[in-house]
Design a protein around this motif. Structure first.
Motif, PDB file in Angstrom:
ATOM      1  N   ARG A  34      53.363  13.327  56.307  1.00 53.49           N
ATOM      2  CA  ARG A  34      54.950  13.479  55.855  1.00 53.49           C
ATOM      3  C   ARG A  34      55.648  12.193  55.762  1.00 53.49           C
ATOM      4  O   ARG A  34      56.437  12.154  55.008  1.00 53.49           O
ATOM      5  N   GLU A  35      55.163  11.362  56.620  1.00 53.29           N
ATOM      6  CA  GLU A  35      55.709  10.188  56.874  1.00 53.29           C
ATOM      7  C   GLU A  35      55.410   9.329  55.506  1.00 53.29           C
ATOM      8  O   GLU A  35      56.463   8.543  55.059  1.00 53.29           O
ATOM      9  N   HIS A  36      54.099   9.182  55.085  1.00 55.68           N
ATOM     10  CA  HIS A  36      53.680   8.790  53.971  1.00 55.68           C
ATOM     11  C   HIS A  36      54.384   9.165  52.630  1.00 55.68           C
ATOM     12  O   HIS A  36      54.742   8.307  51.982  1.00 55.68           O
ATOM     13  N   CYS A  37      54.536  10.426  52.669  1.00 58.02           N
ATOM     14  CA  CYS A  37      54.957  11.216  51.688  1.00 58.02           C
ATOM     15  C   CYS A  37      56.818  10.616  51.367  1.00 58.02           C
ATOM     16  O   CYS A  37      57.157  10.226  50.311  1.00 58.02           O
ATOM     17  N   ASP A  38      57.316  10.711  52.398  1.00 54.20           N
ATOM     18  CA  ASP A  38      58.688  10.055  52.476  1.00 54.20           C
ATOM     19  C   ASP A  38      59.004   8.630  51.933  1.00 54.20           C
ATOM     20  O   ASP A  38      59.561   8.308  51.140  1.00 54.20           O
ATOM     21  N   LYS A  39      57.924   7.771  52.576  1.00 57.90           N
ATOM     22  CA  LYS A  39      58.089   6.457  52.005  1.00 57.90           C
ATOM     23  C   LYS A  39      57.507   6.310  50.483  1.00 57.90           C
ATOM     24  O   LYS A  39      58.064   5.417  49.889  1.00 57.90           O
ATOM     25  N   ARG A  71      57.330  11.032  47.532  1.00 56.66           N
ATOM     26  CA  ARG A  71      56.442  12.269  47.187  1.00 56.66           C
ATOM     27  C   ARG A  71      56.607  13.549  47.857  1.00 56.66           C
ATOM     28  O   ARG A  71      56.981  13.507  49.114  1.00 56.66           O
ATOM     29  N   PRO A  72      57.414  14.817  47.314  1.00 60.83           N
ATOM     30  CA  PRO A  72      57.795  15.904  48.305  1.00 60.83           C
ATOM     31  C   PRO A  72      56.384  16.233  49.074  1.00 60.83           C
ATOM     32  O   PRO A  72      55.325  16.693  48.513  1.00 60.83           O
ATOM     33  N   TYR A  73      56.858  16.463  50.086  1.00 59.62           N
ATOM     34  CA  TYR A  73      55.566  16.664  51.273  1.00 59.62           C
ATOM     35  C   TYR A  73      54.991  18.241  50.756  1.00 59.62           C
ATOM     36  O   TYR A  73      53.829  18.526  51.002  1.00 59.62           O
ATOM     37  N   GLU A  74      55.705  19.038  50.632  1.00 58.60           N
ATOM     38  CA  GLU A  74      55.590  20.482  50.228  1.00 58.60           C
ATOM     39  C   GLU A  74      54.468  20.657  48.926  1.00 58.60           C
ATOM     40  O   GLU A  74      53.891  21.577  48.704  1.00 58.60           O
TER      41      GLU A  74
END
Length: 302
Positions: free
Chosen positions: A218-223, A226-229
């Protein structure tokens, strides 16, 4: 929630002479039981924690093509293809062919490769880990480019493709879902966030550790924005089932609880293998529990 079956072992009681018939029957039983997906390893020697290297090991993509011919609906994937085994452009063609001929049922399961023994045995170069990850990222870039229809030359550090043509194109749009195997927090999960459609985490790490790995993803997605979902979260496990829970197996109710615990931490698809995969009772129990498993809500997707 979805369930998938991995078949890592092809050394069965009825012997090599009936290997094809047995594997085809397993694929059909998995589909008839209501499973969402069927997976094989992409190895050339049997791996140590399953059996001796000399045991029967089918080549993964050929095995999936065989399974496709015996089934109609179940998704098909390698868990996972090492980047060292095939040139990226040829691997994309292979995966696309499976997707086309199976009417859109292929997963593109890939990873950085690890089994040095089979590389040495069959004469396949085995570069250092850092280079394998560089090659994996380039392979992912090539795959996405080829599936987008972009034929301009690809110039990477390790791979150069003058014309990455891919015809016919995949049935699934924009492409078969890309599953990246592994749980490395700095590289693998970053690649999942940047390029992947699914991750796979060993359930043997424990539910708390699986959840922590998902938090890292999730942290990588936030950076990356990218939507984690958007990413399908999957696990890999070994289970045994029976109608009555005898000899340490999971009964139907215990199996439902087992999968519900994974859904509660955000797992979309539980993938598992079993030493009982040639037994009818195993698939009978799966067919019994599938209606209830499909009703299990996945945390974060309610």
């Amino acid at each position: 929630m979805r369930l998938g079956l991995q078949v890592p072992n092809f050394t069965w009681p009825n012997g090599q002479g009936e290997l094809g018939e047995t594997f085809g029957l397993i694929a059909q039983r998995a589909e008839h039981a209501g499973l969402y997906s069927l997976w094989v390893m992409d190895h050339f020697f049997q791996i140590q924690n399953v059996g001796p290297a000399e045991n029967e090991m089918l080549e993964g993509w050929s095995a999936l093509a065989f399974a496709a011919g015996h089934t109609n609906h179940i998704k098909l994937g390698t868990m996972v293809t090492g980047v060292t085994y095939r040139y990226p452009g040829l691997l994309v063609k292979t995966a696309t062919t499976l997707d086309v001929l199976s009417h859109g049922r292929a997963y593109f399961g890939v990873g950085a490769a690890w089994n040095e023994q089979e590389h040495a045995g069959l004469g396949v170069p085995f570069p250092p880990l850092g280079e394998r990850f560089e090659r994996l990222e380039e392979m992912l870039q090539i795959a996405l480019q080829m599936w987008s229809g972009d034929e301009k030359a690809y110039e990477g550090k390790h791979y150069q493709l003058a014309r990455p043509l891919n015809s016919p194109q995949s049935i699934q749009k924009p492409h078969p879902p890309i599953l990246i195997g592994g749980t490395g927090e700095r590289k693998t999960l970053r690649l999942v966030a940047q390029y992947g459609d699914a991750c796979n985490i060993f359930l043997r790490l424990g539910k708390d550790e699986v959840k922590r790995k998902l938090d890292v993803l999730r942290e990588h997605c936030d950076k990356l924005g990218r939507p984690y979902e958007q990413i399908e979260k999957t696990t890999l496990d070994t289970i045994r089932l029976s109608r009555d829970g005898r000899n340490g197996t999971l009964s139907p109710s215990a199996a439902i609880d087992h999968f519900a615990e994974q859904a509660a931490i955000g797992i979309d698809q539980a993938i598992f293998n079993s030493p009982d995969v040639t037994n009818l009772e195993f698939f009978d129990v799966l067919a019994q529990i599938m209606p209830e498993v499909e009703k299990i809500p996945v945390a974060g997707r309610e």
